[in-house]
Design a protein around this motif. Structure first.
Motif, PDB file in Angstrom:
ATOM      1  N   LYS A 258      -5.003 -23.578  -0.651  1.00  0.00           N
ATOM      2  CA  LYS A 258      -4.658 -23.095  -2.086  1.00  0.00           C
ATOM      3  C   LYS A 258      -5.977 -22.115  -2.334  1.00  0.00           C
ATOM      4  N   LEU A 259      -5.672 -21.037  -3.084  1.00  0.00           N
ATOM      5  CA  LEU A 259      -6.878 -20.230  -3.723  1.00  0.00           C
ATOM      6  C   LEU A 259      -6.155 -20.033  -5.091  1.00  0.00           C
ATOM      7  N   PRO A 260      -7.090 -20.470  -6.145  1.00  0.00           N
ATOM      8  CA  PRO A 260      -6.955 -20.122  -7.432  1.00  0.00           C
ATOM      9  C   PRO A 260      -7.128 -18.490  -7.667  1.00  0.00           C
ATOM     10  N   VAL A 261      -6.088 -18.080  -8.673  1.00  0.00           N
ATOM     11  CA  VAL A 261      -6.249 -16.830  -8.720  1.00  0.00           C
ATOM     12  C   VAL A 261      -7.273 -16.578  -9.514  1.00  0.00           C
ATOM     13  N   ALA A 262      -7.819 -17.429 -10.083  1.00  0.00           N
ATOM     14  CA  ALA A 262      -8.807 -16.923 -11.054  1.00  0.00           C
ATOM     15  C   ALA A 262     -10.453 -16.965 -10.121  1.00  0.00           C
ATOM     16  N   ASP A 263     -10.292 -17.510  -8.942  1.00  0.00           N
ATOM     17  CA  ASP A 263     -11.397 -17.140  -8.155  1.00  0.00           C
ATOM     18  C   ASP A 263     -11.394 -15.882  -7.472  1.00  0.00           C
ATOM     19  N   ILE A 264     -10.266 -15.063  -7.528  1.00  0.00           N
ATOM     20  CA  ILE A 264     -10.113 -13.601  -6.880  1.00  0.00           C
ATOM     21  C   ILE A 264     -11.011 -12.797  -7.344  1.00  0.00           C
ATOM     22  N   LYS A 265     -11.894 -12.299  -6.412  1.00  0.00           N
ATOM     23  CA  LYS A 265     -13.162 -11.328  -7.240  1.00  0.00           C
ATOM     24  C   LYS A 265     -12.660  -9.732  -6.947  1.00  0.00           C
TER      25      LYS A 265
ATOM     26  N   GLY B 223      -7.430  -1.365   3.713  1.00  0.00           N
ATOM     27  CA  GLY B 223      -7.580  -0.395   4.957  1.00  0.00           C
ATOM     28  C   GLY B 223      -9.072  -0.752   5.600  1.00  0.00           C
ATOM     29  N   LYS B 224      -9.746   0.496   5.685  1.00  0.00           N
ATOM     30  CA  LYS B 224     -11.182   0.333   6.221  1.00  0.00           C
ATOM     31  C   LYS B 224     -12.152  -0.506   5.549  1.00  0.00           C
ATOM     32  N   ASP B 225     -11.947  -0.908   4.457  1.00  0.00           N
ATOM     33  CA  ASP B 225     -12.761  -1.592   3.831  1.00  0.00           C
ATOM     34  C   ASP B 225     -12.594  -3.287   3.846  1.00  0.00           C
ATOM     35  N   CYS B 226     -11.457  -3.538   4.648  1.00  0.00           N
ATOM     36  CA  CYS B 226     -11.251  -5.000   5.055  1.00  0.00           C
ATOM     37  C   CYS B 226     -12.257  -5.581   5.809  1.00  0.00           C
ATOM     38  N   PRO B 227     -12.666  -6.737   5.569  1.00  0.00           N
ATOM     39  CA  PRO B 227     -13.436  -7.384   6.471  1.00  0.00           C
ATOM     40  C   PRO B 227     -12.884  -7.312   8.053  1.00  0.00           C
ATOM     41  N   HIS B 228     -11.763  -7.915   8.348  1.00  0.00           N
ATOM     42  CA  HIS B 228     -11.311  -7.921   9.600  1.00  0.00           C
ATOM     43  C   HIS B 228     -10.963  -6.656  10.121  1.00  0.00           C
ATOM     44  N   MET B 229     -10.948  -5.376   9.536  1.00  0.00           N
ATOM     45  CA  MET B 229     -10.891  -4.101   9.937  1.00  0.00           C
ATOM     46  C   MET B 229     -12.246  -3.479  10.411  1.00  0.00           C
ATOM     47  N   LYS B 230     -13.279  -4.142  10.194  1.00  0.00           N
ATOM     48  CA  LYS B 230     -14.788  -3.589  10.304  1.00  0.00           C
ATOM     49  C   LYS B 230     -15.059  -4.039  11.720  1.00  0.00           C
ATOM     50  N   GLU B 231     -14.522  -5.121  12.214  1.00  0.00           N
ATOM     51  CA  GLU B 231     -14.675  -5.555  13.584  1.00  0.00           C
ATOM     52  C   GLU B 231     -14.394  -4.461  14.554  1.00  0.00           C
ATOM     53  N   LYS B 232     -14.933  -4.590  15.635  1.00  0.00           N
ATOM     54  CA  LYS B 232     -14.626  -3.830  16.858  1.00  0.00           C
ATOM     55  C   LYS B 232     -13.530  -4.206  17.678  1.00  0.00           C
TER      56      LYS B 232
ATOM     57  N   ILE C 136      -8.275 -10.246   0.354  1.00  0.00           N
ATOM     58  CA  ILE C 136      -8.664 -10.773  -0.800  1.00  0.00           C
ATOM     59  C   ILE C 136     -10.043 -11.434  -0.884  1.00  0.00           C
ATOM     60  N   LEU C 137     -10.844 -10.973  -1.450  1.00  0.00           N
ATOM     61  CA  LEU C 137     -12.554 -11.562  -1.609  1.00  0.00           C
ATOM     62  C   LEU C 137     -12.427 -12.516  -2.758  1.00  0.00           C
ATOM     63  N   TYR C 138     -13.179 -13.728  -2.597  1.00  0.00           N
ATOM     64  CA  TYR C 138     -13.406 -14.688  -3.344  1.00  0.00           C
ATOM     65  C   TYR C 138     -14.680 -15.149  -3.139  1.00  0.00           C
TER      66      TYR C 138
ATOM     67  N   LEU D 245      -0.955  -8.666  -6.373  1.00  0.00           N
ATOM     68  CA  LEU D 245      -2.337  -8.841  -6.692  1.00  0.00           C
ATOM     69  C   LEU D 245      -3.109  -8.083  -7.683  1.00  0.00           C
ATOM     70  N   ASN D 246      -2.998  -6.782  -7.542  1.00  0.00           N
ATOM     71  CA  ASN D 246      -3.408  -5.976  -8.664  1.00  0.00           C
ATOM     72  C   ASN D 246      -3.039  -6.205  -9.835  1.00  0.00           C
ATOM     73  N   ALA D 247      -1.703  -6.600 -10.141  1.00  0.00           N
ATOM     74  CA  ALA D 247      -1.125  -7.062 -11.321  1.00  0.00           C
ATOM     75  C   ALA D 247      -1.842  -8.352 -11.890  1.00  0.00           C
ATOM     76  N   LEU D 248      -2.026  -9.133 -10.631  1.00  0.00           N
ATOM     77  CA  LEU D 248      -2.575 -10.370 -11.309  1.00  0.00           C
ATOM     78  C   LEU D 248      -4.141 -10.347 -11.722  1.00  0.00           C
ATOM     79  N   LEU D 249      -4.646  -9.113 -11.254  1.00  0.00           N
ATOM     80  CA  LEU D 249      -6.134  -9.218 -11.629  1.00  0.00           C
ATOM     81  C   LEU D 249      -6.227  -8.081 -13.101  1.00  0.00           C
ATOM     82  N   GLY D 250      -4.986  -7.734 -13.347  1.00  0.00           N
ATOM     83  CA  GLY D 250      -5.022  -6.955 -14.586  1.00  0.00           C
ATOM     84  C   GLY D 250      -5.466  -5.434 -14.364  1.00  0.00           C
ATOM     85  N   LYS D 251      -5.177  -5.001 -13.098  1.00  0.00           N
ATOM     86  CA  LYS D 251      -5.380  -3.688 -12.665  1.00  0.00           C
ATOM     87  C   LYS D 251      -4.059  -3.002 -12.526  1.00  0.00           C
TER      88      LYS D 251
END
Length: 744
Positions: free
Chosen positions: A624-631, A636-645, A661-663, A686-692
């Motif tokens: 589980k991941l509470p929505v309130a914990d999402i930062k 794209g390229k900003d994702c941690p798993h896309m920065k790997e070689k 999702i960063l938390y 996800l953006n809607a959940l964060l009010g964006k």
């Protein structure tokens, strides 16, 4: 402002510290323990505390692992993934377990050996265990068992066939899983091992599990090592693979095509065409068409991907001709142009022994080349010096002239005899069309890791690209006439006509016609007039309501529409989506599922054994991941798993489908969406959940569509009434107010 203090003896409920995780821990033969784990403590201290609770000595020989189907060991690297309410198990440490299995698989007892190999196959999924087993030189032990160890049991195969088959299957499964972690290089394997694996492709055709894993190993060898490609290519032939395509097991067919694709992809340029000729001789295309595409069952995503890869690799064989300029001095190449002229005009051979006849022949050739629609009437070879499409355009023209001679002659003579300047120059049009078809089919580009977009019609003919051209050149000629384009300003006319032709082709291709004839009939229904109607209909949604009152109405109702779209996105997140965990060997992907709770407060997620049919219940998703914990949500390229070689991570299409999702301080949940639509749905939700704001292309399209529909509904009563751009003028005051009636 007065301050209200709590009574001295009252208790205020405080939230638990973020570093404390409440879990249950199991131990065989004992009652599970409820325990609070302090994530700041070293993992070894926690394990010692658990062992002390059950009076177990040598705590360094124990470890914690998830008690679910994954059985993954908990390490300092992944301990942050432990969630409140998780069920853990105390078990032997990875090093201890690896040592025990290393000894057990060498047992002289067949039953003990079989059970040990089964356990090894299960544990090899875990990278922590895999590292320990590999450190014991476990890969070498498995390869030795494959090379020579199994021979000891082949004598027992007749009387113990099931046991032998299971033993080999578990051995190969463990090997595949261990190699998948990328710890050991593929270059280390011997020719004897490759020969043995290749032999299993023939020997164990009836044993699906052995055949499947053998094919998977061969594919990985070819894709991961150039040296191994050469060795595998010597050991396995297309003829040995073809029978596996004629069976009924789609998974085996998928693995087989994957091996063929791997051999095709890694073959040197000079060998690739030779391999294509072998595939043609073995009738690979017709076998795939009969036993895969037209089989009485649905084609799954992985098979669709492999068919797409084969389609791309086949069309990429055209790249050499596409990038080859014509040599105006090459007589063999010039003879092709002579042949085009001969077929079109059926000219008699002229005597060439006098200077007069030579001049006459040159004049006649120049006239004919002009009729054929070349730019350079004197030396048409100069028309084919631009790449792309290079010599490929000339190849297509000759194929059309020879295999569709009546249509070719009709087009050439029809356009060469017109006097109204609306003729469609065949030569120039063919060159432009070939270039456009190469762009549509992405000739020369490597296949995508995620695309499944294969076209069944290209598997219905050995010369599918040439036949594709023949249909499209007739379409171009027809559209040119319908648009009444002129050849006087060819560049302007070409641009307009080619845009329409491309739209006709793309619209027909999106319907996925099952044959070239069906593609042709689709194009017949997409005349220039029909394209104009479609464009007009689509334009109405964008341009028809641009007056100020309508724009004000749009602005007024847009918040309602955006709220509707937001609710739809959140409802889709509540339904959930199955995501893939892509790795280097695509068919061994793991699945995981993520969905939003109905109250929109928690994301539930967890691993799955296979792709689910329908929704997955919340209670079966262990994390589980509470929505309130999402930062934040990054893409794209900003994702941690896309920065790997890695080659996969650099793939453009994978980048376009990636989001994370960063938390907390370093927590992350990484996604690769199955397609662009799901990517837009999830990033919007996800953006809607964060009010964006929801900024995806899908939201823009939905907003335009729904706004247009809503405005049309509201304006139904005003049909055939012209809406003014400005409000009507206020009339002058009347000269008197005698018409006013006083109700009092």
């Amino acid at each position: 402002c007065p301050v209200v203090l709590a009574p001295k003896n009252s208790s205020v409920a405080m939230p638990p510290p973020a570093d404390i995780v409440k879990v249950a821990i199991e131990w065989p033969g004992a009652f599970p323990k409820l325990m609070e784990i302090d994530q700041k403590k070293p993992l070894s201290s926690i394990i010692k505390e658990v062992c002390d609770g059950w009076s177990l000595a040598n705590h360094d020989q124990f470890a914690l692992q998830h008690a679910d189907s994954s059985n993954f060991y908990i390490t300092e690297k992944n301990r942050n993934e432990i969630k409140n309410g998780a069920i853990l198990r105390l078990t032997t440490s990875p090093a201890q377990n690896a040592q025990q299995l290393h000894e057990r698989i060498q047992s002289s007892s067949m039953d003990a050996k079989l059970e040990a190999l089964k356990d090894l196959a299960n544990y090899s999924w875990d990278i922590t265990f895999a590292q320990e087993f590999i450190n014991l030189d476990g890969i070498s032990l498995l390869t030795q068992m494959v090379e020579s160890g199994t021979e000891r049991y082949q004598k027992l195969q007749k009387i113990m066939k099931p046991c032998f088959g299971d033993m080999l299957s578990f051995t190969l499964t463990a090997f595949v899983e261990l190699m998948d972690h990328g710890i050991v290089s593929w270059d280390t394997f011997s020719v004897a091992f490759i020969k043995k694996i290749a032999s299993y492709v023939n020997k164990f055709a009836a044993d699906i599990s052995i055949l499947q894993r053998s094919l998977a190993i061969l594919e990985s060898m070819v894709l991961n090592s150039h040296d191994l490609y050469q060795k595998v290519a010597q050991e396995i032939t297309i003829g040995q693979l073809i029978p596996h395509l004629q069976g009924t097991d789609q998974e085996i067919q998928t693995y087989t095509i994957a091996v063929i694709n791997a051999l095709f992809l890694k073959a040197p340029d000079d060998k690739r065409q030779e391999m294509a000729n072998i595939l043609a001789q073995k009738q690979l295309r017709s076998i795939i068409l009969t036993h895969v595409i037209r089989a009485q069952r649905a084609i799954n995503n992985e098979m669709a991907h492999q068919l797409y890869v084969l389609q791309v690799l086949t069309f990429n064989l055209l790249e050499d001709r596409m990038m080859t300029k014509m040599d105006p001095q090459d007589q063999a190449q010039r003879d092709i142009i002579f042949e085009l002229r001969r077929i079109a005009f059926d000219a008699e051979s002229e005597p060439n022994n006098s200077s007069g006849s030579i001049e006459k022949r040159k004049s006649m050739y120049t006239r004919d080349y002009k009729k054929l629609g070349f730019i350079n009437h004197v030396n048409p070879a100069m028309d084919f010096t631009q790449t792309p499409p290079g010599m490929l355009a000339l190849d297509n023209m000759l194929y059309f002239a020879k295999h569709h001679q009546d249509a070719y002659i009709r087009i050439v003579l029809e356009n060469s005899s017109r006097e109204d300047k609306h003729e469609c120059p065949f030569g120039r049009s063919s060159i432009e069309l070939t270039k456009m078809l190469c762009e549509i089919l992405k000739v020369g580009e490597l296949p995508s890791e995620t695309c499944n977009d294969f076209h069944p019609m290209f598997f219905t003919h050995d010369r599918s690209f040439e036949e594709f051209f023949c249909i499209c050149i007739q379409l171009l000629n027809k559209t040119w006439k319908e648009m009444r384009a002129t050849s006087e300003d060819f560049n302007k006319a070409r641009k307009r006509v080619m845009q329409v032709v491309k739209e006709q082709i793309m619209r027909a291709l999106t319907t996925k016609p099952s044959s070239l004839d069906q593609f042709k009939s689709k194009l017949q229904n997409l005349s220039y007039t029909e394209i104009l109607k479609i464009r007009q209909s689509e334009r109405m949604n964008q341009e028809d309501f641009q007056s100020r009152p309508i724009l004000e109405l749009k602005e007024k109702i847009q918040p309602e529409i955006l709220e509707l779209i937001k609710q739809q996105r959140l409802n889709r997140l509540v339904e959930g989506t199955c995501f893939r965990k892509l790795n280097s060997r695509r068919r061994q992907d793991k699945f995981w599922y993520c969905r939003l709770s109905p109250n929109h407060k928690v994301l539930h997620y967890g691993d799955l054994e296979e792709s689910p049919q329908g929704e997955v219940p919340h209670d079966s998703l262990q994390d589980k991941l509470p929505v309130a914990d999402i930062k934040a949500v990054v893409t794209g390229k900003d994702c941690p798993h896309m920065k790997e070689k890695g080659a996969l991570k650099q793939n453009k299409e994978v980048l376009e489908l990636a989001f994370s999702i960063l938390y907390d301080s370093s927590g992350q949940l990484n996604f690769i969406a199955p397609d662009k639509h799901e990517y837009c749905v999830w990033t919007d939700g996800l953006n809607a959940l964060l009010g964006k704001d929801m900024l995806s292309d899908l939201t823009r399209n939905d907003l335009d569509t729904l706004l247009s529909m809503e405005i049309k509904l509201r304006l139904l009563d005003l049909e055939n009434i012209q809406i003014p751009d400005a409000p009507p003028p206020i009339p002058k005051e009347p000269s008197n107010y005698d018409f006013v009636y006083d109700c009092n």
